[in-house]
Design an enzyme around this catalytic site. Structure first.
Site, short mmCIF file in Angstrom:
data_model
loop_
_atom_site.label_atom_id
_atom_site.label_comp_id
_atom_site.label_asym_id
_atom_site.label_seq_id
_atom_site.Cartn_x
_atom_site.Cartn_y
_atom_site.Cartn_z
N LYS A 190 0.84 -1.21 0.00
CA LYS A 190 0.00 0.00 0.00
C LYS A 190 0.87 1.25 0.00
O LYS A 190 0.65 2.17 -0.79
CB LYS A 190 -0.91 0.01 1.23
CG LYS A 190 -1.63 1.34 1.44
CD LYS A 190 -2.52 1.34 2.66
CE LYS A 190 -1.87 1.84 3.92
NZ LYS A 190 -1.54 3.28 3.92
N ASN A 191 1.85 1.29 0.88
CA ASN A 191 2.64 2.52 1.02
C ASN A 191 3.63 2.74 -0.12
O ASN A 191 4.23 3.81 -0.22
CB ASN A 191 3.38 2.55 2.36
CG ASN A 191 2.42 2.81 3.51
OD1 ASN A 191 1.24 3.05 3.30
ND2 ASN A 191 2.93 2.74 4.73
N ARG A 237 -4.86 10.69 3.91
CA ARG A 237 -3.76 11.66 4.06
C ARG A 237 -2.76 11.59 2.92
O ARG A 237 -2.20 12.61 2.51
CB ARG A 237 -2.97 11.31 5.31
CG ARG A 237 -3.56 11.61 6.58
CD ARG A 237 -2.48 11.46 7.64
NE ARG A 237 -2.10 12.78 8.12
CZ ARG A 237 -2.93 13.57 8.76
NH1 ARG A 237 -4.16 13.18 8.98
NH2 ARG A 237 -2.55 14.74 9.17
N CYS A 295 -5.19 19.33 10.52
CA CYS A 295 -3.80 19.63 10.86
C CYS A 295 -3.42 21.04 10.46
O CYS A 295 -3.67 21.47 9.36
CB CYS A 295 -2.86 18.65 10.19
SG CYS A 295 -3.13 17.00 10.78
N ARG A 349 2.81 20.83 12.07
CA ARG A 349 2.77 19.49 11.50
C ARG A 349 1.43 19.27 10.83
O ARG A 349 0.51 20.03 11.09
CB ARG A 349 3.02 18.43 12.57
CG ARG A 349 2.03 18.48 13.73
CD ARG A 349 2.38 17.49 14.78
NE ARG A 349 1.92 16.18 14.39
CZ ARG A 349 0.76 15.67 14.78
NH1 ARG A 349 -0.03 16.35 15.56
NH2 ARG A 349 0.40 14.49 14.39
N ASP A 404 3.95 0.87 12.26
CA ASP A 404 2.79 0.20 11.68
C ASP A 404 2.63 -1.26 12.13
O ASP A 404 1.66 -1.92 11.77
CB ASP A 404 2.85 0.26 10.13
CG ASP A 404 2.53 1.65 9.60
OD1 ASP A 404 2.07 2.51 10.39
OD2 ASP A 404 2.74 1.89 8.40
N VAL A 410 7.15 7.29 17.21
CA VAL A 410 6.91 7.99 15.94
C VAL A 410 5.65 8.87 16.02
O VAL A 410 5.66 10.02 15.60
CB VAL A 410 6.81 6.99 14.76
CG1 VAL A 410 6.54 7.71 13.44
CG2 VAL A 410 8.09 6.17 14.66
N ARG A 416 -8.92 -0.25 3.94
CA ARG A 416 -7.99 0.73 3.38
C ARG A 416 -6.63 0.08 3.13
O ARG A 416 -5.90 0.53 2.25
CB ARG A 416 -7.80 1.89 4.36
CG ARG A 416 -8.96 2.85 4.44
CD ARG A 416 -8.58 4.06 5.26
NE ARG A 416 -7.21 4.44 4.93
CZ ARG A 416 -6.30 4.87 5.79
NH1 ARG A 416 -6.60 5.01 7.05
NH2 ARG A 416 -5.08 5.18 5.40
C1 UD1 Z 1 4.05 7.06 6.44
C2 UD1 Z 1 3.20 5.84 6.19
C3 UD1 Z 1 2.54 5.37 7.48
C4 UD1 Z 1 3.60 5.18 8.58
C5 UD1 Z 1 4.48 6.41 8.71
C6 UD1 Z 1 5.66 6.22 9.66
C7 UD1 Z 1 2.48 6.15 3.89
C8 UD1 Z 1 1.37 6.43 2.95
N1 UD1 Z 1 2.19 6.16 5.20
O1 UD1 Z 1 3.17 8.10 6.87
O2 UD1 Z 1 1.89 4.14 7.23
O3 UD1 Z 1 2.97 4.95 9.81
O4 UD1 Z 1 5.03 6.78 7.43
O5 UD1 Z 1 6.42 5.15 9.26
O6 UD1 Z 1 3.59 5.89 3.48
N2 UD1 Z 1 6.01 15.05 10.51
C9 UD1 Z 1 6.15 16.40 10.72
N3 UD1 Z 1 6.04 17.26 9.65
C10 UD1 Z 1 5.83 16.84 8.38
C11 UD1 Z 1 5.70 15.46 8.17
C12 UD1 Z 1 5.80 14.59 9.26
O7 UD1 Z 1 6.33 16.85 11.85
O8 UD1 Z 1 5.76 17.66 7.46
C13 UD1 Z 1 6.12 14.08 11.64
C14 UD1 Z 1 4.82 13.35 11.93
O9 UD1 Z 1 3.98 14.08 12.74
C15 UD1 Z 1 5.34 12.07 12.59
C16 UD1 Z 1 6.69 11.83 11.90
O10 UD1 Z 1 7.01 13.05 11.27
O11 UD1 Z 1 5.54 12.26 13.95
C17 UD1 Z 1 6.70 10.72 10.89
O12 UD1 Z 1 5.63 10.89 10.00
P1 UD1 Z 1 5.76 10.58 8.45
O13 UD1 Z 1 6.96 9.77 8.18
O14 UD1 Z 1 5.59 11.85 7.69
O15 UD1 Z 1 4.46 9.70 8.20
P2 UD1 Z 1 3.66 9.62 6.85
O16 UD1 Z 1 4.59 9.85 5.72
O17 UD1 Z 1 2.44 10.46 6.96
#
Ligand code: UD1
Length: 422
Positions: free
Chosen positions: A22-23, A93, A117, A122, A306, A328, A398
């Site tokens: 999926k990811n 998202r 958000c 964030r 995850d 995380v 999903r």
């Molecule tokens: C992706 C995965 C999700 C997984 C996560 C962490 C997909 C579609 N989803 O989500 O399944 O649980 O990685 O492995 O690939 N953050 C910020 N600012 C930003 C972006 C992120 O502060 O602009 C923070 C988030 O709040 C969180 C951390 O970074 O605490 C990691 O999040 P992130 O790696 O961005 O998760 P996703 O990419 O949304």
């Protein structure tokens, strides 16, 4: 609304085929926006999130054909609408992944902010900051990110947090930027590598994907290609935990052991015998109850957030006491209260859950709160005495393809209850 009804107690025994990731497929489908020419993406899992991404691309004017052998063909020649509407973004998202490609290829994008958000703190501030540093003019108004750029310029980006989708968005944007982009503190997840491999097959010049420094040399144009999506490592881990929690034997096929190292390490610590082959992994508990394990989530290659909920369920019936620490996401213990309703002994303090394994959980009606939390409730239901009814399973649809069929084939007593009927 659909529910899953599980009668616990069956020891799983058998083989299951793992679906495409999926990811990985979500960013790869977003990347098709960059292709000047038709593309064919294979090993696509049939998931609700994939349907949402297709709907998103379709509304932009991308032509999409679902072909044979789990393939989706795309063509961007008629793209006319550079917008991702809130109505779709709020359900997924990962819709934010179209921002980088739209801006890089068409010079403009309007993408709704993912639900609830605030930008600036964030969770997509790093996506926006990175694109701004590449020369994009971005305003956030009326709940939308509105971005424009004649041509993005390569630059050096240092991410505050190694965000997965943030890295992917910036990587896609950089492929068509002028000059060289360096992404430091990049996410190292295998899905980032899969996206980079696909982009390279489209003609992009990328070095270092899978390390924390990715270097991209921008090119003028990317062409279409054929690409097979990697297997889903979280689905792989979830079925292996299903084997472990039921004291069973499960062989997962069409997957890769090298992307689930940290998960296999924990399963061995839980007393499972684990064998790996070129594209399969076999777990055997030899009828024994698992041992409780300690785990702390962190970005790849460490133990994935995850898989946290699934191991919390495993510990709930394991021998001994296990500690799970979530680093995380701040609020990812929603499944704990539901597991407690099934008799689990879990104490949460801050970002740590201490779980004392019990001999038996008892079936109960429970509510899924997110994708991986749903998986943990299903796992708990597989071993609970009596019936467990998992509600709000649209979360599971999903991210897990045909979960009740796959579990049934392994011997689980599980069925979908459609609407209000039982
Ligand atoms: C992706 C995965 C999700 C997984 C996560 C962490 C997909 C579609 N989803 O989500 O399944 O649980 O990685 O492995 O690939 N953050 C910020 N600012 C930003 C972006 C992120 O502060 O602009 C923070 C988030 O709040 C969180 C951390 O970074 O605490 C990691 O999040 P992130 O790696 O961005 O998760 P996703 O990419 O949304």
């Amino acid at each position: 609304m659909d529910k899953l009804l599980i009668r616990g107690g069956a020891r799983l025994d058998g083989e299951v085929r793992i679906s495409g990731s999926k990811n990985a497929v979500l960013p790869i489908l977003a990347a098709t926006l960059l292709a000047d020419g038709p593309m064919c993406v294979g090993n696509v899992p049939h998931l609700h999130d994939v349907t949402t991404m297709m709907e998103l691309l379709g509304r932009m004017g991308v032509s999409l054909t679902v072909g044979e052998r789990l393939a989706i063909e795309t063509d961007t020649k008629d793209v006319h609408c550079l917008r991702a509407a809130y109505e779709l973004v709020k359900t997924m998202r990962a819709s934010i992944l179209v921002l980088g490609p739209l801006l890089a290829r068409f010079g403009e994008a309007e993408v709704a902010l993912p639900g609830g958000c605030a930008i600036g703190s964030r969770p997509v501030n790093l996506h926006v900051d990175g694109l701004r540093a590449m020369g994009a003019h971005i305003v956030v108004e009326n709940g939308y990110i509105r971005a424009k750029a004649r041509r993005l310029r390569g630059t050096r980006l240092v991410l505050d947090v190694a965000t997965v989708t943030g890295t992917e968005n910036l990587l896609m944007a950089a492929t068509l930027a002028e000059g060289r982009t360096i992404i430091e503190n990049a996410a190292r997840e295998p899905e980032v590598i899969d996206l980079a491999n696909c982009l390279q097959a489209m003609g992009a010049r990328i070095e270092g994907a899978g390390t924390d420094e990715i270097v991209v040399h921008g090119v003028e144009r990317l062409q279409g290609c054929e690409y097979e999506v990697m297997p889903d490592r979280i689905e792989t881990g979830t079925y292996l935990v299903a084997g472990a929690i039921t004291k069973g034997r499960v062989k997962v096929k069409r997957t890769r052991a090298d992307i689930v190292d940290s998960i296999l390490h924990k399963l061995r610590a839980a007393n499972a015998e684990v064998k790996v082959g070129e594209d399969w992994i076999e777990l055997d508990m030899h009828g024994e109850r698992p041992r409780a394990v300690d785990a702390q989530t962190a970005p790849y290659p460490a133990f994935p957030t995850d898989m946290q909920a699934q191991f919390t369920a495993l510990n709930a019936v394991a021998e001994g006491v296990g500690t799970i620490t979530e680093t995380v996401f701040e609020n990812r213990f929603m499944h704990v209260q539901e597991l407690q309703r099934m008799g689990a002994e879990i104490h949460v303090s801050g970002n740590t859950a201490v779980i004392k394994g019990v001999e038996h959980l008892t079936g109960a009606p429970v509510m899924a709160t997110d994708l991986r939390a749903s998986a943990s409730l299903i796992l708990a239901g597989l071993v609970a005495k009596g019936e467990t009814l998992v509600e709000k399973i649209y979360h599971i649809d999903r991210g897990y393809e045909c979960i009740e069929e796959k579990l049934s084939l392994l011997g689980a007593r599980i069925r979908r209850v459609v609407g209000g009927k039982r």
